[in-house]
Design a protein around this motif. Sequence first.
Motif, PDB file in Angstrom:
ATOM      1  N   GLU A  21       0.835  -1.207   0.000  1.00 23.27           N
ATOM      2  CA  GLU A  21       0.000   0.000   0.000  1.00 23.27           C
ATOM      3  C   GLU A  21       0.868   1.254   0.000  1.00 23.27           C
ATOM      4  O   GLU A  21       0.481   2.284  -0.549  1.00 23.27           O
TER       5      GLU A  21
ATOM      6  N   ASP B 211      -0.575  -4.797   3.196  1.00 25.70           N
ATOM      7  CA  ASP B 211      -0.975  -3.538   3.825  1.00 25.70           C
ATOM      8  C   ASP B 211      -0.180  -3.526   5.123  1.00 25.70           C
ATOM      9  O   ASP B 211      -0.567  -4.175   6.100  1.00 25.70           O
TER      10      ASP B 211
ATOM     11  N   LEU C 246       0.412  -1.497   7.486  1.00 22.22           N
ATOM     12  CA  LEU C 246      -0.213  -0.998   8.716  1.00 22.22           C
ATOM     13  C   LEU C 246      -1.659  -0.651   8.393  1.00 22.22           C
ATOM     14  O   LEU C 246      -1.917   0.307   7.664  1.00 22.22           O
ATOM     15  N   ASP C 247      -2.539  -1.463   8.881  1.00 23.48           N
ATOM     16  CA  ASP C 247      -3.970  -1.256   8.623  1.00 23.48           C
ATOM     17  C   ASP C 247      -4.624  -0.604   9.838  1.00 23.48           C
ATOM     18  O   ASP C 247      -4.341  -0.979  10.974  1.00 23.48           O
ATOM     19  N   GLY C 248      -5.493   0.366   9.556  1.00 24.45           N
ATOM     20  CA  GLY C 248      -6.197   1.052  10.646  1.00 24.45           C
ATOM     21  C   GLY C 248      -5.421   2.260  11.136  1.00 24.45           C
ATOM     22  O   GLY C 248      -5.461   2.606  12.324  1.00 24.45           O
ATOM     23  N   SER C 249      -4.740   2.939  10.196  1.00 25.42           N
ATOM     24  CA  SER C 249      -3.837   4.047  10.574  1.00 25.42           C
ATOM     25  C   SER C 249      -4.515   5.126  11.416  1.00 25.42           C
ATOM     26  O   SER C 249      -3.853   5.772  12.232  1.00 25.42           O
TER      27      SER C 249
ATOM     28  N   ASN D  40     -19.645   2.062   8.520  1.00 25.16           N
ATOM     29  CA  ASN D  40     -19.477   3.454   8.945  1.00 25.16           C
ATOM     30  C   ASN D  40     -20.754   4.210   8.565  1.00 25.16           C
ATOM     31  O   ASN D  40     -20.925   4.664   7.437  1.00 25.16           O
TER      32      ASN D  40
ATOM     33  N   TRP E 241     -18.254  -0.481  14.956  1.00 27.28           N
ATOM     34  CA  TRP E 241     -17.363   0.068  13.915  1.00 27.28           C
ATOM     35  C   TRP E 241     -16.060   0.487  14.582  1.00 27.28           C
ATOM     36  O   TRP E 241     -16.029   1.477  15.332  1.00 27.28           O
TER      37      TRP E 241
ATOM     38  N   ALA F 112     -13.088   0.804  12.716  1.00 28.94           N
ATOM     39  CA  ALA F 112     -12.275   1.509  11.714  1.00 28.94           C
ATOM     40  C   ALA F 112     -10.872   0.933  11.605  1.00 28.94           C
ATOM     41  O   ALA F 112      -9.934   1.620  11.206  1.00 28.94           O
ATOM     42  N   SER F 113     -10.713  -0.335  11.982  1.00 27.19           N
ATOM     43  CA  SER F 113      -9.505  -1.132  11.678  1.00 27.19           C
ATOM     44  C   SER F 113     -10.020  -2.421  11.054  1.00 27.19           C
ATOM     45  O   SER F 113     -10.625  -3.250  11.752  1.00 27.19           O
ATOM     46  N   LEU F 114      -9.767  -2.594   9.766  1.00 25.60           N
ATOM     47  CA  LEU F 114     -10.298  -3.778   9.073  1.00 25.60           C
ATOM     48  C   LEU F 114      -9.834  -5.072   9.742  1.00 25.60           C
ATOM     49  O   LEU F 114     -10.589  -6.034   9.849  1.00 25.60           O
TER      50      LEU F 114
ATOM     51  N   PHE G 255     -19.759  -7.302   7.669  1.00 28.62           N
ATOM     52  CA  PHE G 255     -19.043  -6.028   7.502  1.00 28.62           C
ATOM     53  C   PHE G 255     -19.378  -5.480   6.133  1.00 28.62           C
ATOM     54  O   PHE G 255     -19.385  -6.216   5.148  1.00 28.62           O
TER      55      PHE G 255
ATOM     56  N   TYR H 295     -18.252  -2.152   3.585  1.00 28.08           N
ATOM     57  CA  TYR H 295     -17.726  -0.845   3.172  1.00 28.08           C
ATOM     58  C   TYR H 295     -18.067  -0.712   1.693  1.00 28.08           C
ATOM     59  O   TYR H 295     -17.281  -1.069   0.822  1.00 28.08           O
TER      60      TYR H 295
ATOM     61  N   ARG I  53     -13.661   2.030  -0.688  1.00 24.82           N
ATOM     62  CA  ARG I  53     -12.487   2.594  -0.008  1.00 24.82           C
ATOM     63  C   ARG I  53     -11.343   1.587   0.063  1.00 24.82           C
ATOM     64  O   ARG I  53     -10.177   1.948  -0.063  1.00 24.82           O
ATOM     65  N   LEU I  54     -11.693   0.320   0.271  1.00 27.07           N
ATOM     66  CA  LEU I  54     -10.664  -0.676   0.587  1.00 27.07           C
ATOM     67  C   LEU I  54     -10.030  -1.220  -0.685  1.00 27.07           C
ATOM     68  O   LEU I  54     -10.640  -1.206  -1.758  1.00 27.07           O
TER      69      LEU I  54
ATOM     70  N   GLU J 255      -6.003  -5.774   0.807  1.00 26.16           N
ATOM     71  CA  GLU J 255      -6.934  -5.768   1.935  1.00 26.16           C
ATOM     72  C   GLU J 255      -8.045  -6.801   1.694  1.00 26.16           C
ATOM     73  O   GLU J 255      -8.211  -7.744   2.479  1.00 26.16           O
TER      74      GLU J 255
HETATM   75  O1  FBP Z   1     -12.339   5.886   8.357  1.00 29.11           O
HETATM   76  P1  FBP Z   1     -13.310   5.023   7.592  1.00 29.11           P
HETATM   77  O2  FBP Z   1     -13.807   5.654   6.323  1.00 29.11           O
HETATM   78  O3  FBP Z   1     -14.418   4.496   8.458  1.00 29.11           O
HETATM   79  O4  FBP Z   1     -12.457   3.756   7.061  1.00 29.11           O
HETATM   80  C1  FBP Z   1     -12.009   2.769   7.909  1.00 29.11           C
HETATM   81  C2  FBP Z   1     -11.310   1.744   7.094  1.00 29.11           C
HETATM   82  O5  FBP Z   1     -10.128   2.314   6.554  1.00 29.11           O
HETATM   83  C3  FBP Z   1      -8.994   1.531   6.894  1.00 29.11           C
HETATM   84  O6  FBP Z   1      -8.348   2.130   7.991  1.00 29.11           O
HETATM   85  C4  FBP Z   1      -8.107   1.552   5.661  1.00 29.11           C
HETATM   86  O7  FBP Z   1      -6.878   0.945   5.887  1.00 29.11           O
HETATM   87  P2  FBP Z   1      -5.502   1.786   6.079  1.00 29.11           P
HETATM   88  O8  FBP Z   1      -5.461   2.312   7.476  1.00 29.11           O
HETATM   89  O9  FBP Z   1      -4.505   0.687   5.814  1.00 29.11           O
HETATM   90  O10 FBP Z   1      -5.475   2.846   5.015  1.00 29.11           O
HETATM   91  C5  FBP Z   1      -9.552   0.166   7.305  1.00 29.11           C
HETATM   92  O11 FBP Z   1      -8.758  -0.501   8.262  1.00 29.11           O
HETATM   93  C6  FBP Z   1     -10.908   0.524   7.886  1.00 29.11           C
HETATM   94  O12 FBP Z   1     -11.833  -0.516   7.710  1.00 29.11           O
END
Ligand code: FBP
Length: 331
Positions: A80, A98, A100-103, A189, A223, A225-227, A241, A243, A255-256, A261
């Motif tokens: 990514e 990816d 680092l997921d859920g930045s 979300n 929710w 926000a970390s896949l 789930f 998105y 988005r994903l 991912e």
């Molecule tokens: O902030 P949003 O739009 O709810 O999106 C959350 C999604 O975006 C992500 O953070 C995207 O991944 P990254 O952090 O690797 O960019 C997913 O882990 C999560 O499901």
Amino acid sequence: MSLDLDGLGLAPDLADVMTRLAATGAELALRIARGSIEADLAASAGTNAGGDGQKALDVIADEAFMAALRGSAVAFYASEEQDDIVAMGTGTLALAIDPLDGSSNIDVNISIGTIFSIFPVAATPEANFLRPGHEQIAAGYILYGPQVMLVASFGQGVQQWVLDPVRREFVRIHDVRPLPLETSEFAINASNYRHWPAPVRAFIDDLVAGADGPRGRNFNMRWIASLVAETHRILTRGGVFLYPADKRKGYERGRLRLLYECAPIAMLITQAGGAATDGADPILGAVPDGLHARTGFVFGTAAKVARVAAYHDLPEDEASALFSTRGLFRS
Ligand SMILES: O=P(O)(O)OC[C@H]1O[C@](O)(COP(=O)(O)O)[C@@H](O)[C@@H]1O
Ligand SMILES: [Mg+2]
Ligand SMILES: [Mg+2]
């Protein structure tokens, strides 16, 4: 650091790559645990190829995994955080990640993760990655949560390990059990409600209506926000789930990211008896048209994923009609 792979029958190349991924995950977990003491891991660090803002930990994780895989069987690395495919040398495998997921959760001390996808090496750099997810030979994630876990599939169920922080080894625990056939939990979300397509709004309206609506029972919502964390919850106790692609600029295809991912998560969920689609069609059959291609993503308990697809089968005017009679979020 050690990783117990006994009895899985992995080829030595793949076993070595898994051990390197696990060791890097354990090192990152230590850095994450020391975040804010040592460095601000959420500090802004530029923009990646997909146009997302990068945090310091995104870059640290990418560099750590790439360095750890040098000299392994990974001949091509797609991340990514990298614009293009990185040629690593000769070898039998290609790895998409990816790092680092859920930045957005780094600075708030909520679970984050790493997602990886492994293919057999192909004839050209692009052919390693622009292929359907059902060609993956392994997929998994590392979850940096209250426990650090490695969860992976090699095509025969889903295995999981917990990092023993005292002995510094990944200890294998029970395999992921088949997802429950029924679920009462959904993840989406909801702030994007007004942008969703009509079938998604109609599906969620019916869940939110609970015992008073057409489904006749109540549902619960989460929710994170970390896949990775969301996937782990669903693998543990079921759920669905979503998105979806939506009307916002840049989200027209979701988005994903399909490659690093959605495809690996789809392999894990499918191996656990669940299902994964882009809303209508299976994710594991989709071929990315670019390294960073996005997609709508719906996964979890198979019956729920099928129900979402059924809402997509409704003619647009019918789904919209459902929405206008059931639009619970409208004032
Ligand atoms: O902030 P949003 O739009 O709810 O999106 C959350 C999604 O975006 C992500 O953070 C995207 O991944 P990254 O952090 O690797 O960019 C997913 O882990 C999560 O499901
Ligand atoms: Mg991610
Ligand atoms: Mg990421």
